[in-house]
Design a protein around this motif. Structure first.
Motif, PDB file in Angstrom:
ATOM      1  N   GLY A  35       0.752  -1.186  -0.083  1.00 31.95           N
ATOM      2  CA  GLY A  35      -0.091  -0.043  -0.092  1.00 31.95           C
ATOM      3  C   GLY A  35       0.758   1.316  -0.028  1.00 31.95           C
ATOM      4  O   GLY A  35       0.209   2.348   0.651  1.00 31.95           O
ATOM      5  N   HIS A  36       1.976   1.390  -0.326  1.00 33.38           N
ATOM      6  CA  HIS A  36       2.729   2.454  -0.503  1.00 33.38           C
ATOM      7  C   HIS A  36       2.082   3.379  -1.529  1.00 33.38           C
ATOM      8  O   HIS A  36       2.395   4.731  -1.409  1.00 33.38           O
ATOM      9  N   LEU A  37       1.664   2.914  -2.646  1.00 33.61           N
ATOM     10  CA  LEU A  37       0.786   3.610  -3.500  1.00 33.61           C
ATOM     11  C   LEU A  37       1.815   4.536  -4.578  1.00 33.61           C
ATOM     12  O   LEU A  37       1.212   5.489  -5.107  1.00 33.61           O
ATOM     13  N   LEU A  83       2.436   7.928  -9.721  1.00 30.66           N
ATOM     14  CA  LEU A  83       3.303   7.882 -10.850  1.00 30.66           C
ATOM     15  C   LEU A  83       2.396   7.567 -12.139  1.00 30.66           C
ATOM     16  O   LEU A  83       2.704   8.445 -13.162  1.00 30.66           O
ATOM     17  N   ALA A  84       1.520   6.992 -12.001  1.00 31.20           N
ATOM     18  CA  ALA A  84       0.521   6.695 -13.149  1.00 31.20           C
ATOM     19  C   ALA A  84      -1.165   6.585 -12.710  1.00 31.20           C
ATOM     20  O   ALA A  84      -1.578   5.502 -12.742  1.00 31.20           O
ATOM     21  N   PRO A  85      -1.418   7.701 -12.344  1.00 31.88           N
ATOM     22  CA  PRO A  85      -3.354   7.705 -11.967  1.00 31.88           C
ATOM     23  C   PRO A  85      -3.799   7.226 -13.240  1.00 31.88           C
ATOM     24  O   PRO A  85      -4.938   6.742 -12.845  1.00 31.88           O
ATOM     25  N   ASP A  86      -3.475   7.066 -14.303  1.00 27.54           N
ATOM     26  CA  ASP A  86      -4.203   6.632 -15.235  1.00 27.54           C
ATOM     27  C   ASP A  86      -4.349   4.960 -15.499  1.00 27.54           C
ATOM     28  O   ASP A  86      -4.990   4.340 -16.229  1.00 27.54           O
ATOM     29  N   LEU A  87      -3.424   4.535 -14.717  1.00 24.44           N
ATOM     30  CA  LEU A  87      -3.137   2.776 -14.851  1.00 24.44           C
ATOM     31  C   LEU A  87      -3.595   2.488 -13.269  1.00 24.44           C
ATOM     32  O   LEU A  87      -3.906   1.164 -13.302  1.00 24.44           O
ATOM     33  N   LEU A 117       1.647   4.791 -22.523  1.00 24.59           N
ATOM     34  CA  LEU A 117       1.864   4.716 -20.930  1.00 24.59           C
ATOM     35  C   LEU A 117       2.791   3.525 -20.692  1.00 24.59           C
ATOM     36  O   LEU A 117       2.999   3.451 -19.489  1.00 24.59           O
ATOM     37  N   GLU A 118       3.397   3.070 -21.532  1.00 27.54           N
ATOM     38  CA  GLU A 118       4.071   1.798 -21.512  1.00 27.54           C
ATOM     39  C   GLU A 118       5.622   2.371 -20.460  1.00 27.54           C
ATOM     40  O   GLU A 118       5.778   1.596 -19.668  1.00 27.54           O
ATOM     41  N   GLU A 119       6.054   3.382 -20.994  1.00 24.06           N
ATOM     42  CA  GLU A 119       7.186   3.775 -20.349  1.00 24.06           C
ATOM     43  C   GLU A 119       6.994   3.913 -18.686  1.00 24.06           C
ATOM     44  O   GLU A 119       7.689   3.724 -17.904  1.00 24.06           O
ATOM     45  N   ILE A 120       5.895   4.772 -18.503  1.00 18.50           N
ATOM     46  CA  ILE A 120       5.411   5.133 -16.978  1.00 18.50           C
ATOM     47  C   ILE A 120       4.913   3.686 -16.368  1.00 18.50           C
ATOM     48  O   ILE A 120       5.269   3.655 -15.222  1.00 18.50           O
ATOM     49  N   ALA A 121       4.515   2.604 -16.941  1.00 14.33           N
ATOM     50  CA  ALA A 121       4.211   1.292 -16.393  1.00 14.33           C
ATOM     51  C   ALA A 121       5.591   0.758 -15.999  1.00 14.33           C
ATOM     52  O   ALA A 121       5.661   0.120 -14.939  1.00 14.33           O
ATOM     53  N   ARG A 122       6.531   0.770 -16.979  1.00 10.01           N
ATOM     54  CA  ARG A 122       7.781   0.176 -16.515  1.00 10.01           C
ATOM     55  C   ARG A 122       8.556   0.921 -15.278  1.00 10.01           C
ATOM     56  O   ARG A 122       9.180   0.364 -14.403  1.00 10.01           O
ATOM     57  N   CYS A 157       6.752   2.309 -13.082  1.00  7.80           N
ATOM     58  CA  CYS A 157       6.036   2.069 -11.768  1.00  7.80           C
ATOM     59  C   CYS A 157       6.454   0.597 -11.243  1.00  7.80           C
ATOM     60  O   CYS A 157       6.786   0.468  -9.927  1.00  7.80           O
ATOM     61  N   ALA A 158       6.789  -0.423 -12.256  1.00  5.85           N
ATOM     62  CA  ALA A 158       7.238  -1.619 -11.737  1.00  5.85           C
ATOM     63  C   ALA A 158       8.362  -1.583 -10.956  1.00  5.85           C
ATOM     64  O   ALA A 158       9.036  -2.094 -10.050  1.00  5.85           O
ATOM     65  N   ALA A 159       9.359  -0.728 -11.729  1.00  9.30           N
ATOM     66  CA  ALA A 159      10.531  -0.454 -11.094  1.00  9.30           C
ATOM     67  C   ALA A 159      10.835   0.383  -9.672  1.00  9.30           C
ATOM     68  O   ALA A 159      11.854   0.026  -8.856  1.00  9.30           O
ATOM     69  N   ASN A 160       9.707   0.978  -9.390  1.00  9.80           N
ATOM     70  CA  ASN A 160       9.882   1.764  -8.199  1.00  9.80           C
ATOM     71  C   ASN A 160       8.986   1.250  -6.986  1.00  9.80           C
ATOM     72  O   ASN A 160       8.850   1.737  -5.946  1.00  9.80           O
TER      73      ASN A 160
END
Length: 63
Positions: A12-14, A19-23, A44-49, A51-54
């Motif tokens: 739940g760090h969110l 980073l990506a409120p659209d996803l 939005l692919e780069e922001i999804a990456r 998010c996964a990294a962070n």
């Protein structure tokens, strides 16, 4: 690309939602959930990456 949140790992760090409120959004308990249905839009692919990294728990996976 599809994005998934492992609800067993999410704490739940969110950061994903920040980073990506659209996803991502949070559920009633404050854990991250994917709101996008189907493939992630190419824009939005780069922001999804990012998010996964962070994600501190590595609860986000991309396929």
């Amino acid at each position: 690309m599809h994005v998934f949140v492992n609800t067993d790992k999410c704490q739940g760090h969110l950061r994903c939602m920040d980073l990506a409120p659209d996803l991502f959004d949070c559920d009633d308990l404050g854990y991250g959930v994917v709101t996008a249905t189907g493939p992630v839009p190419e824009a939005l692919e780069e922001i999804a990456r990012r998010c996964a990294a962070n994600c501190p728990e590595r609860a986000i996976s991309l396929r």
